[in-house]
Write a protein that holds these residues in place. Structure first.
Motif, PDB file in Angstrom:
ATOM      1  N   LEU A 128     -20.986  97.618  -2.980  1.00  0.00           N
ATOM      2  CA  LEU A 128     -20.317  97.416  -4.260  1.00  0.00           C
ATOM      3  C   LEU A 128     -21.233  96.680  -5.239  1.00  0.00           C
ATOM      4  N   CYS A 131     -13.269  91.738  -5.178  1.00  0.00           N
ATOM      5  CA  CYS A 131     -14.448  92.516  -5.588  1.00  0.00           C
ATOM      6  C   CYS A 131     -15.545  91.650  -6.179  1.00  0.00           C
ATOM      7  N   THR A 180     -12.839 100.611  -5.132  1.00  0.00           N
ATOM      8  CA  THR A 180     -13.399  99.445  -5.814  1.00  0.00           C
ATOM      9  C   THR A 180     -14.512  99.768  -6.803  1.00  0.00           C
TER      10      THR A 180
END
Length: 119
Positions: free
Chosen positions: A63, A42, A14
């Motif tokens: 992330l 995401c 990701t």
């Protein structure tokens, strides 16, 4: 143009589009990431802190770290409308700054992009 098709089940896949897009924007390129298939996961609210990028021998990074860098550099984040439906998302479920586009807009952007790279 980067195309992100991976999401929560593949956290190690990701961060790369964000990393590369950020680097491209730092080189004064117009850069965007298109999220399709599982990619919208995401950029769903709170997933930036839930998706942890694993690192060998240490703690991973959220992330969100990579998302924030990309946004700070002006990377555009575009999400596929049918992929929102696939996951039961609406635009209200997306983080600030995400734009929704359809297939015709994606094809137009892809045809005029200098490069299209998919993950």
């Amino acid at each position: 143009m980067y195309v992100q098709t991976h999401g929560e089940k593949d956290p190690e896949r990701t961060a790369t589009p964000f990393f590369l897009a950020t680097a491209g924007a730092a080189m004064d390129n117009e850069v965007l990431i298109y999220f399709t298939m599982n990619g919208p996961q995401c950029v769903a609210k709170d997933n930036g802190t839930k998706i942890i990028i694993p690192r060998k021998g240490g703690d991973g990074k959220e992330l969100k770290y990579f998302i924030d860098q990309a946004l700070d550099m002006g990377v555009r984040l575009l999400v596929c409308q049918p992929s929102l439906d696939l996951h039961g998302y609406t635009m209200d479920d997306m983080i600030e700054g995400v734009e929704m586009i359809g297939g015709a807009a994606f094809n137009d952007l892809a045809c005029t992009a200098d490069a299209v790279i998919a993950f």
